[in-house]
Each structure stands twice: as C-alpha cells, then as structure tokens.
Scaffold this motif. Sequence first.
Motif, mmCIF file in Angstrom:
data_model
loop_
_atom_site.group_PDB
_atom_site.id
_atom_site.type_symbol
_atom_site.label_atom_id
_atom_site.label_comp_id
_atom_site.label_asym_id
_atom_site.label_seq_id
_atom_site.Cartn_x
_atom_site.Cartn_y
_atom_site.Cartn_z
ATOM 1 N N LYS A 277 -84.880 3.735 -0.055
ATOM 2 C CA LYS A 277 -84.212 3.083 -1.195
ATOM 3 C C LYS A 277 -83.516 4.130 -2.069
ATOM 4 O O LYS A 277 -82.409 3.889 -2.593
ATOM 5 C CB LYS A 277 -85.242 2.317 -2.027
ATOM 6 N N ALA A 278 -84.126 5.297 -2.186
ATOM 7 C CA ALA A 278 -83.501 6.363 -2.983
ATOM 8 C C ALA A 278 -82.164 6.785 -2.367
ATOM 9 O O ALA A 278 -81.167 7.036 -3.068
ATOM 10 C CB ALA A 278 -84.440 7.559 -3.080
ATOM 11 N N VAL A 279 -82.118 6.826 -1.039
ATOM 12 C CA VAL A 279 -80.861 7.177 -0.355
ATOM 13 C C VAL A 279 -79.818 6.100 -0.611
ATOM 14 O O VAL A 279 -78.652 6.393 -0.916
ATOM 15 C CB VAL A 279 -81.108 7.348 1.148
ATOM 16 N N THR A 280 -80.241 4.833 -0.469
ATOM 17 C CA THR A 280 -79.296 3.722 -0.683
ATOM 18 C C THR A 280 -78.762 3.721 -2.102
ATOM 19 O O THR A 280 -77.550 3.546 -2.339
ATOM 20 C CB THR A 280 -79.989 2.378 -0.377
ATOM 21 N N ASP A 281 -79.670 3.907 -3.066
ATOM 22 C CA ASP A 281 -79.244 3.909 -4.475
ATOM 23 C C ASP A 281 -78.287 5.071 -4.747
ATOM 24 O O ASP A 281 -77.287 4.919 -5.474
ATOM 25 C CB ASP A 281 -80.466 4.012 -5.387
ATOM 26 N N ALA A 282 -78.591 6.234 -4.153
ATOM 27 C CA ALA A 282 -77.736 7.401 -4.361
ATOM 28 C C ALA A 282 -76.347 7.176 -3.755
ATOM 29 O O ALA A 282 -75.315 7.550 -4.325
ATOM 30 C CB ALA A 282 -78.370 8.637 -3.750
ATOM 31 N N GLU A 283 -76.298 6.555 -2.582
ATOM 32 C CA GLU A 283 -75.000 6.272 -1.948
ATOM 33 C C GLU A 283 -74.198 5.266 -2.766
ATOM 34 O O GLU A 283 -72.969 5.385 -2.884
ATOM 35 C CB GLU A 283 -75.248 5.746 -0.538
ATOM 36 N N THR A 284 -74.889 4.262 -3.334
ATOM 37 C CA THR A 284 -74.196 3.286 -4.192
ATOM 38 C C THR A 284 -73.623 3.970 -5.429
ATOM 39 O O THR A 284 -72.471 3.726 -5.826
ATOM 40 C CB THR A 284 -75.162 2.173 -4.617
ATOM 41 N N ALA A 285 -74.439 4.847 -6.026
ATOM 42 C CA ALA A 285 -73.971 5.570 -7.211
ATOM 43 C C ALA A 285 -72.804 6.493 -6.868
ATOM 44 O O ALA A 285 -71.846 6.635 -7.635
ATOM 45 C CB ALA A 285 -75.121 6.377 -7.805
ATOM 46 N N ALA A 286 -72.861 7.103 -5.690
ATOM 47 C CA ALA A 286 -71.777 7.992 -5.264
ATOM 48 C C ALA A 286 -70.480 7.220 -5.050
ATOM 49 O O ALA A 286 -69.389 7.692 -5.383
ATOM 50 C CB ALA A 286 -72.173 8.724 -3.996
ATOM 51 N N ALA A 287 -70.596 6.022 -4.472
ATOM 52 C CA ALA A 287 -69.410 5.191 -4.256
ATOM 53 C C ALA A 287 -68.795 4.790 -5.594
ATOM 54 O O ALA A 287 -67.563 4.798 -5.768
ATOM 55 C CB ALA A 287 -69.786 3.958 -3.448
ATOM 56 N N THR A 288 -69.681 4.417 -6.538
ATOM 57 C CA THR A 288 -69.181 4.059 -7.876
ATOM 58 C C THR A 288 -68.497 5.246 -8.542
ATOM 59 O O THR A 288 -67.441 5.115 -9.173
ATOM 60 C CB THR A 288 -70.348 3.570 -8.757
ATOM 61 N N ALA A 289 -69.080 6.434 -8.393
ATOM 62 C CA ALA A 289 -68.502 7.647 -8.985
ATOM 63 C C ALA A 289 -67.164 7.981 -8.339
ATOM 64 O O ALA A 289 -66.232 8.449 -9.011
ATOM 65 C CB ALA A 289 -69.471 8.809 -8.816
ATOM 66 N N ALA A 290 -67.060 7.739 -7.037
ATOM 67 C CA ALA A 290 -65.790 7.994 -6.349
ATOM 68 C C ALA A 290 -64.694 7.092 -6.877
ATOM 69 O O ALA A 290 -63.550 7.522 -7.088
ATOM 70 C CB ALA A 290 -65.974 7.802 -4.854
ATOM 71 N N THR A 291 -65.021 5.806 -7.082
ATOM 72 C CA THR A 291 -64.038 4.865 -7.629
ATOM 73 C C THR A 291 -63.631 5.272 -9.038
ATOM 74 O O THR A 291 -62.441 5.246 -9.399
ATOM 75 C CB THR A 291 -64.626 3.445 -7.641
ATOM 76 N N ALA A 292 -64.633 5.660 -9.850
ATOM 77 C CA ALA A 292 -64.347 6.076 -11.225
ATOM 78 C C ALA A 292 -63.461 7.323 -11.250
ATOM 79 O O ALA A 292 -62.539 7.451 -12.069
ATOM 80 C CB ALA A 292 -65.660 6.338 -11.961
ATOM 81 N N LYS A 293 -63.768 8.252 -10.320
ATOM 82 C CA LYS A 293 -62.971 9.470 -10.249
ATOM 83 C C LYS A 293 -61.518 9.146 -9.879
ATOM 84 O O LYS A 293 -60.566 9.684 -10.483
ATOM 85 C CB LYS A 293 -63.560 10.423 -9.219
ATOM 86 N N ALA A 294 -61.314 8.279 -8.896
ATOM 87 C CA ALA A 294 -59.964 7.909 -8.463
ATOM 88 C C ALA A 294 -59.190 7.251 -9.594
ATOM 89 O O ALA A 294 -58.011 7.551 -9.832
ATOM 90 C CB ALA A 294 -60.035 6.991 -7.258
ATOM 91 N N ASP A 295 -59.861 6.326 -10.300
ATOM 92 C CA ASP A 295 -59.207 5.640 -11.421
ATOM 93 C C ASP A 295 -58.837 6.626 -12.522
ATOM 94 O O ASP A 295 -57.732 6.573 -13.085
ATOM 95 C CB ASP A 295 -60.134 4.553 -11.985
ATOM 96 N N ALA A 296 -59.772 7.519 -12.843
ATOM 97 C CA ALA A 296 -59.524 8.496 -13.905
ATOM 98 C C ALA A 296 -58.396 9.449 -13.523
ATOM 99 O O ALA A 296 -57.562 9.823 -14.358
ATOM 100 C CB ALA A 296 -60.806 9.278 -14.196
ATOM 101 N N GLU A 297 -58.347 9.834 -12.251
ATOM 102 C CA GLU A 297 -57.293 10.733 -11.783
ATOM 103 C C GLU A 297 -55.930 10.051 -11.859
ATOM 104 O O GLU A 297 -54.919 10.668 -12.242
ATOM 105 C CB GLU A 297 -57.581 11.181 -10.353
ATOM 106 N N THR A 298 -55.910 8.771 -11.485
ATOM 107 C CA THR A 298 -54.657 8.008 -11.569
ATOM 108 C C THR A 298 -54.161 7.939 -13.011
ATOM 109 O O THR A 298 -52.972 8.156 -13.294
ATOM 110 C CB THR A 298 -54.852 6.588 -11.020
#
Length: 435
Positions: free
Chosen positions: A130-151
Amino acid sequence: MKIRRILATAVAVAITTPAALLSVTPAFADSKPAAEAKAKPTIEELEKAAAEAQKAYDEAVAAQKAGYEVLKAALSDEAPLAVAAKAARKKADDAAAAKTAADQAVTDAKAALAALPDTATDAERTEAEKAVTDAETAAATAATAKADAETKATEATTASDDARVAAARAYSVLQKTVADALAVKTAADEALAKARVEEGGPDCVPADLRATVSGLPSSVVAGTSTTFSLRVKNGTAQTLDAVTTYAYVHTTDTTGLKTTDQYMHLQWSTAASPKWHAVPQDHQIGLGALKAGAQTDVKLRLTADAKAPAGNGVVLTSAEYVNKDGSCGGAPGMDTTAFTVKAAGSGTGTTGGSGTGGTTGSTGSTGSTGSTGTTGSTGQHPQGSASGDASTGGGLASTGSSDATVPLGIAGAAAVALGGAAVLVVRRRRTGAEA
C-alpha cells in the motif's frame, strides 16, 4: 493599452510628417524641368509648412519621451508581468522539487517492499504494498502539478517578454519618427530662411566661418581614390542655424589650357550621414546648425578616372550660413588647396598641408591672403552667373616641389567655372526686381 496609445501617437506623427514634407518640397521645384515645375511657394506658405513641421517634431519628441517611460517600466523587474512571471517560475520550481521528492518516495517504498524478509507477515506485506501504491499516486499527482506549473510559468514568461519586445519596438518606431520629423523640420526651416533671403532685406555679411582642407596628398594618381578631410569651424559668437559648405575640384592638363574636371569625382560623408554621397553639381553640402565656436568635419573622397591625364588641380572650399531670421553671411573668400595629377601607374604623392600651409592659398572678394598666395574677387554666389571677375592679386607659390606648383590661372579658372563658387561676396539679397 498604454503601449497601444504610444503607437497610435507615433502613427499619427508619421502621417503628419510626410504632409509637412510635401508642403516644403515646392521650394525645390526649380530643379525640375520647366514643364513639371510647380508654382514657387510664398513666404506665408513656407511659414505655415515650417510651423507644421515644428509641431510634428514637438509631438514626436513628446511621444518618444512617453515611449521611453513605457519601455523603462516594461524592462523593470518590478513590472507586473515580470513579477507574475517570477512568481510562476517559483511555483514551477517548487512543483519540480515536489515531483522529485515524490519520485524518491516511490523508490524508497519499492525498496522497503523488496527488503521484507520471508518471515514478514501478510499484514506487513500488505502495508508495504500500500505504501508503494500511495507513493506512486502521489508521484503522479506531483507530475501533473509540475506540468501545470511549468506551463503557467512559460506562459507568464512569454507574456512578460512579449510586453518588453512590444515596448522596445514601439520605442524604435518613435525614435525613427523623431528622426524623420527633425529632417522635415530642418528642410522646412532652411527653405523658409532661403526664401526670406531671396525676398529681400539687409546684405549678408562676412563672418568668421572657415572651411579648411587637410590630408590631401600633394599628388593624385589617375585610377585611384584618396580620402581627406574638410573642417568647418564657426568662429562667431552665435549659433548659425543652417550652415552650407562648398567643395569643388578643378583640374587641367599640364598646359593649364584644357579643363579635365570630367575625370574627377568628389564624394562626401559625415558622422551624421556616414554613407558616401556624390557632391552635387552646385557643390553644396548642407551641415545643419553649428553652435558658436563649434566645428564639424566632413570626409571627402576624390576619385580620378584611370584616363585622367597628367596635370594640375585645386580643391576650393568655403562656407556660409542662413539663419531662421533671414540673416546670412560666411567666409569672404575661398581656401584653395593645390595638387598635381599623375598619369595612371605613377607613384602616390605625399600628404600636403591645408589652411595655412602646404599648397593652400585663399581667394576671395577681400583679397585675403593664404600661405602660398592670393587671388582677388571671384564674383557671385555659386548659384549666380559664371561671369564673375577671376582676376588674381598674386600667384600660388611653390612649396619647394615642382610637382606641387600650380599654374596661376587654375584657381581663377576654377572660380569662373563655379561662377565664383564657394565664395561669399557680401551679397545683396535679391529683391523682386532682381529675382
């Protein structure tokens, strides 16, 4: 919006400027064929054109000043768009850091799951997965946030850069408009001043205004070019509004009887107009205003055709002025700088003196004396008739080299060819009966 207003002003001035120019150009109609010449403008028309040109220039200067403030504000780090771009970039950097941290959390969670011993309970394994799954979900969210912020950061930076470029372009337009308006204003003022001179009034007066040559070689070889200088100095105590200098090259064959001017080509350039320009047929070079005690330099380039025969030559120079109030004056005579012409293939000559040395003399209505000789009156203004008196009061003396010795008649012949060119003879302005 402010930039648009500045640009609108610039366009308005740019439209006004040609109109003012068209009001001035009839003053030069004499240079056109008779069939195409327009009616000569009146003093009142020229005054109106000068006033319109002055107004256009003043408006252009005011617009340029406002445009500079816009440009300065746009380039400032405190400009709203610049501040917004900086804030957006910080958010993008923060989002990138969060994404890096989230990716590291995924790596750590996976490492922890892989490190579970065989003795781990099902509950421990489930928790690690579950820790791996939660970390991957958080990473995906961070990736989206990073892309939006960069745009958003890119858009904000682009908006700031575009505003700065727009302000710079607007200011460039305003600078060009000021330069064009000044050229029109100068032409209008000079046209009005000349018209007032022709209209009538007091005589022009001799003035301490000299045009002196330097750097001209003692000999010029056919098929080559040589560059030298002409310095115009205002030795008076007043600013002269419109100064004109005269430069003329006259050459003959070795007998002094045959004119060879057609083989000589003279060009000029200045710091304000650096390109080479052919000296016009009236031998006049307009220099604009010249402050009291100030001087300006003109570069001259003399090119002798390859077919130019050997002989003698002289460069004649002078200067005069016309002020806005119609007053006028200038050098009472002309300076002469002599040289010899050598056939193509001959060796080059050495640099001769000018003004008070070398092969330079002075000619004029006052019989002024140069270092090497004198000549008498040479007659009328360059645009007058060619029948002026070219009698001489002395000879151009040798400087010690036979190559530099110029026959006495060459300066006088040149003066006749010019109609007394480059010589201000305390002339009387033309009245209606004389025009």
